[in-house]
Scaffold this motif. Sequence first.
Motif, PDB file in Angstrom:
ATOM      1  N   ALA A  70       0.827  -1.209   0.000  1.00 44.07           N
ATOM      2  CA  ALA A  70       0.000   0.000   0.000  1.00 44.07           C
ATOM      3  C   ALA A  70       0.861   1.259   0.000  1.00 44.07           C
ATOM      4  O   ALA A  70       0.589   2.224  -0.715  1.00 44.07           O
ATOM      5  CB  ALA A  70      -0.942  -0.007   1.196  1.00 44.07           C
ATOM      6  N   LEU A  71       1.922   1.247   0.794  1.00 42.63           N
ATOM      7  CA  LEU A  71       2.832   2.388   0.841  1.00 42.63           C
ATOM      8  C   LEU A  71       3.496   2.607  -0.505  1.00 42.63           C
ATOM      9  O   LEU A  71       3.622   3.748  -0.976  1.00 42.63           O
ATOM     10  CB  LEU A  71       3.876   2.169   1.930  1.00 42.63           C
ATOM     11  CG  LEU A  71       4.928   3.280   2.091  1.00 42.63           C
ATOM     12  CD1 LEU A  71       4.256   4.598   2.434  1.00 42.63           C
ATOM     13  CD2 LEU A  71       5.953   2.897   3.156  1.00 42.63           C
ATOM     14  N   ASP A  72       3.944   1.513  -1.135  1.00 44.24           N
ATOM     15  CA  ASP A  72       4.547   1.631  -2.469  1.00 44.24           C
ATOM     16  C   ASP A  72       3.559   2.225  -3.463  1.00 44.24           C
ATOM     17  O   ASP A  72       3.920   3.065  -4.301  1.00 44.24           O
ATOM     18  CB  ASP A  72       5.011   0.257  -2.955  1.00 44.24           C
ATOM     19  CG  ASP A  72       6.209  -0.259  -2.171  1.00 44.24           C
ATOM     20  OD1 ASP A  72       6.885   0.574  -1.540  1.00 44.24           O
ATOM     21  OD2 ASP A  72       6.442  -1.480  -2.186  1.00 44.24           O
ATOM     22  N   GLY A  73       2.301   1.785  -3.367  1.00 42.61           N
ATOM     23  CA  GLY A  73       1.285   2.316  -4.277  1.00 42.61           C
ATOM     24  C   GLY A  73       1.090   3.812  -4.094  1.00 42.61           C
ATOM     25  O   GLY A  73       1.030   4.567  -5.077  1.00 42.61           O
ATOM     26  N   TYR A  74       1.013   4.267  -2.835  1.00 38.97           N
ATOM     27  CA  TYR A  74       0.842   5.701  -2.579  1.00 38.97           C
ATOM     28  C   TYR A  74       2.065   6.496  -3.025  1.00 38.97           C
ATOM     29  O   TYR A  74       1.940   7.635  -3.508  1.00 38.97           O
ATOM     30  CB  TYR A  74       0.575   5.942  -1.094  1.00 38.97           C
ATOM     31  CG  TYR A  74      -0.841   5.603  -0.677  1.00 38.97           C
ATOM     32  CD1 TYR A  74      -1.925   6.285  -1.218  1.00 38.97           C
ATOM     33  CD2 TYR A  74      -1.089   4.595   0.252  1.00 38.97           C
ATOM     34  CE1 TYR A  74      -3.228   5.981  -0.845  1.00 38.97           C
ATOM     35  CE2 TYR A  74      -2.390   4.276   0.630  1.00 38.97           C
ATOM     36  CZ  TYR A  74      -3.451   4.972   0.070  1.00 38.97           C
ATOM     37  OH  TYR A  74      -4.731   4.661   0.438  1.00 38.97           O
ATOM     38  N   LEU A  75       3.248   5.912  -2.875  1.00 41.25           N
ATOM     39  CA  LEU A  75       4.446   6.609  -3.332  1.00 41.25           C
ATOM     40  C   LEU A  75       4.452   6.767  -4.848  1.00 41.25           C
ATOM     41  O   LEU A  75       4.869   7.802  -5.378  1.00 41.25           O
ATOM     42  CB  LEU A  75       5.700   5.841  -2.873  1.00 41.25           C
ATOM     43  CG  LEU A  75       6.018   5.898  -1.380  1.00 41.25           C
ATOM     44  CD1 LEU A  75       7.207   5.001  -1.053  1.00 41.25           C
ATOM     45  CD2 LEU A  75       6.294   7.329  -0.944  1.00 41.25           C
ATOM     46  N   PHE A  76       3.989   5.735  -5.552  1.00 41.13           N
ATOM     47  CA  PHE A  76       3.961   5.813  -7.014  1.00 41.13           C
ATOM     48  C   PHE A  76       2.951   6.845  -7.518  1.00 41.13           C
ATOM     49  O   PHE A  76       3.182   7.510  -8.526  1.00 41.13           O
ATOM     50  CB  PHE A  76       3.646   4.438  -7.605  1.00 41.13           C
ATOM     51  CG  PHE A  76       4.863   3.561  -7.760  1.00 41.13           C
ATOM     52  CD1 PHE A  76       5.855   3.885  -8.674  1.00 41.13           C
ATOM     53  CD2 PHE A  76       5.030   2.413  -6.981  1.00 41.13           C
ATOM     54  CE1 PHE A  76       6.981   3.089  -8.824  1.00 41.13           C
ATOM     55  CE2 PHE A  76       6.148   1.616  -7.115  1.00 41.13           C
ATOM     56  CZ  PHE A  76       7.130   1.948  -8.039  1.00 41.13           C
ATOM     57  N   ILE A  77       1.807   6.956  -6.829  1.00 37.37           N
ATOM     58  CA  ILE A  77       0.785   7.909  -7.295  1.00 37.37           C
ATOM     59  C   ILE A  77       0.971   9.291  -6.685  1.00 37.37           C
ATOM     60  O   ILE A  77       0.222  10.216  -7.017  1.00 37.37           O
ATOM     61  CB  ILE A  77      -0.636   7.409  -6.980  1.00 37.37           C
ATOM     62  CG1 ILE A  77      -0.900   7.412  -5.464  1.00 37.37           C
ATOM     63  CG2 ILE A  77      -0.886   6.052  -7.599  1.00 37.37           C
ATOM     64  CD1 ILE A  77      -2.345   7.134  -5.108  1.00 37.37           C
ATOM     65  N   ALA A  78       1.961   9.446  -5.803  1.00 34.07           N
ATOM     66  CA  ALA A  78       2.167  10.728  -5.137  1.00 34.07           C
ATOM     67  C   ALA A  78       2.385  11.886  -6.115  1.00 34.07           C
ATOM     68  O   ALA A  78       1.791  12.960  -5.930  1.00 34.07           O
ATOM     69  CB  ALA A  78       3.328  10.630  -4.151  1.00 34.07           C
ATOM     70  N   PRO A  79       3.223  11.741  -7.171  1.00 34.37           N
ATOM     71  CA  PRO A  79       3.387  12.875  -8.098  1.00 34.37           C
ATOM     72  C   PRO A  79       2.067  13.312  -8.729  1.00 34.37           C
ATOM     73  O   PRO A  79       1.779  14.512  -8.810  1.00 34.37           O
ATOM     74  CB  PRO A  79       4.370  12.327  -9.142  1.00 34.37           C
ATOM     75  CG  PRO A  79       5.117  11.264  -8.426  1.00 34.37           C
ATOM     76  CD  PRO A  79       4.131  10.634  -7.498  1.00 34.37           C
ATOM     77  N   TRP A  80       1.259  12.325  -9.165  1.00 35.04           N
ATOM     78  CA  TRP A  80      -0.035  12.684  -9.747  1.00 35.04           C
ATOM     79  C   TRP A  80      -0.944  13.299  -8.696  1.00 35.04           C
ATOM     80  O   TRP A  80      -1.648  14.282  -8.966  1.00 35.04           O
ATOM     81  CB  TRP A  80      -0.706  11.449 -10.345  1.00 35.04           C
ATOM     82  CG  TRP A  80      -2.073  11.752 -10.876  1.00 35.04           C
ATOM     83  CD1 TRP A  80      -2.402  12.177 -12.132  1.00 35.04           C
ATOM     84  CD2 TRP A  80      -3.307  11.671 -10.146  1.00 35.04           C
ATOM     85  NE1 TRP A  80      -3.757  12.368 -12.237  1.00 35.04           N
ATOM     86  CE2 TRP A  80      -4.337  12.075 -11.031  1.00 35.04           C
ATOM     87  CE3 TRP A  80      -3.631  11.305  -8.839  1.00 35.04           C
ATOM     88  CZ2 TRP A  80      -5.677  12.115 -10.645  1.00 35.04           C
ATOM     89  CZ3 TRP A  80      -4.966  11.354  -8.455  1.00 35.04           C
ATOM     90  CH2 TRP A  80      -5.966  11.749  -9.345  1.00 35.04           C
ATOM     91  N   LEU A  81      -0.951  12.733  -7.495  1.00 33.33           N
ATOM     92  CA  LEU A  81      -1.838  13.211  -6.442  1.00 33.33           C
ATOM     93  C   LEU A  81      -1.492  14.639  -6.042  1.00 33.33           C
ATOM     94  O   LEU A  81      -2.375  15.490  -5.870  1.00 33.33           O
ATOM     95  CB  LEU A  81      -1.745  12.289  -5.227  1.00 33.33           C
ATOM     96  CG  LEU A  81      -2.840  12.416  -4.161  1.00 33.33           C
ATOM     97  CD1 LEU A  81      -4.198  12.117  -4.781  1.00 33.33           C
ATOM     98  CD2 LEU A  81      -2.562  11.471  -3.000  1.00 33.33           C
TER      99      LEU A  81
END
Length: 296
Positions: A8-19
Amino acid sequence: MSTRRKEALDGYLFIAPWLIGFVFLVSGPMIASLVMSFLSWDLFSPPVWVGLDNFRALLSDRLVGISLWNTAFFTAISVPLNLVTALGAALLLNLRLRFRSVFRTAFYLPAVMPAAANAILWFWILNPEVGLANSVLRMVGLPELQWLQDPVTAKPSFILMNLWGIGNTMVIFLAGLQGIPQSLHDAAEVDGANWWHKFWAVTVPMLSPVILFNLVLGVIASFQIFTSAYLLAGNGGPEQSTLFSVLYLYRLGFEQFRMGYAAAYAWVIFVVILVFSLLQFRLSRSWVHYEGEDSR
């Protein structure tokens, strides 16, 4: 930390730039513009709360009605024409032709040209005195036109210019055509179907989700026409015939400095686009076919 939490943390890190971009570049400015639509603000003096006065003023603004009509006229003709032309080009470029890649590149190239360069090119093409368009009309014995200088031909001129950039729509159609199983065409041919029957009974139903996608994007893009209108008819002339919605929005905000009023008009345009998009999705239930869905 458990494996599930790490994923889950990896997923949030990957979408962080878009978010981060969505919060600060999309949702944040949208909320700010919504608040601004209830203010009277000229960028130089402190903003004043006026409530719904900006929206009430829009109802009596003659140029709002003109700009919405011009945009609706442009959309009603340009979008279907672009879809038909792009689909026809995709069907031709899907055939096994010599130099097919060259033709595909040539058709797609105008879509990646800068908008300002396209506008300058069409300015010279539609020049009433030395332009290529009138030169062709003279060669075939037809009367010359004033194009952008005539209120009758001004909007059709922009429709013609918009037809120049069908490359993106064509590529999406081409991808959809290549995703249709050849076995369906072969089965229809065994049943005695000709090209026209196969097109309407196989190609169009299988391509209907792609048609809907291009239709929705086309309507949204047509309501946002600005660059060519600003460069070629910055004041909305002749006789306000090219005063499109976003062009009038720009004039309100960055020429007249009526930022609150401009923000209110921006939200009106947003609601109009939203209604059209929802209507298209609603009507699509009767004609869009998705592979694998229950046909009952």
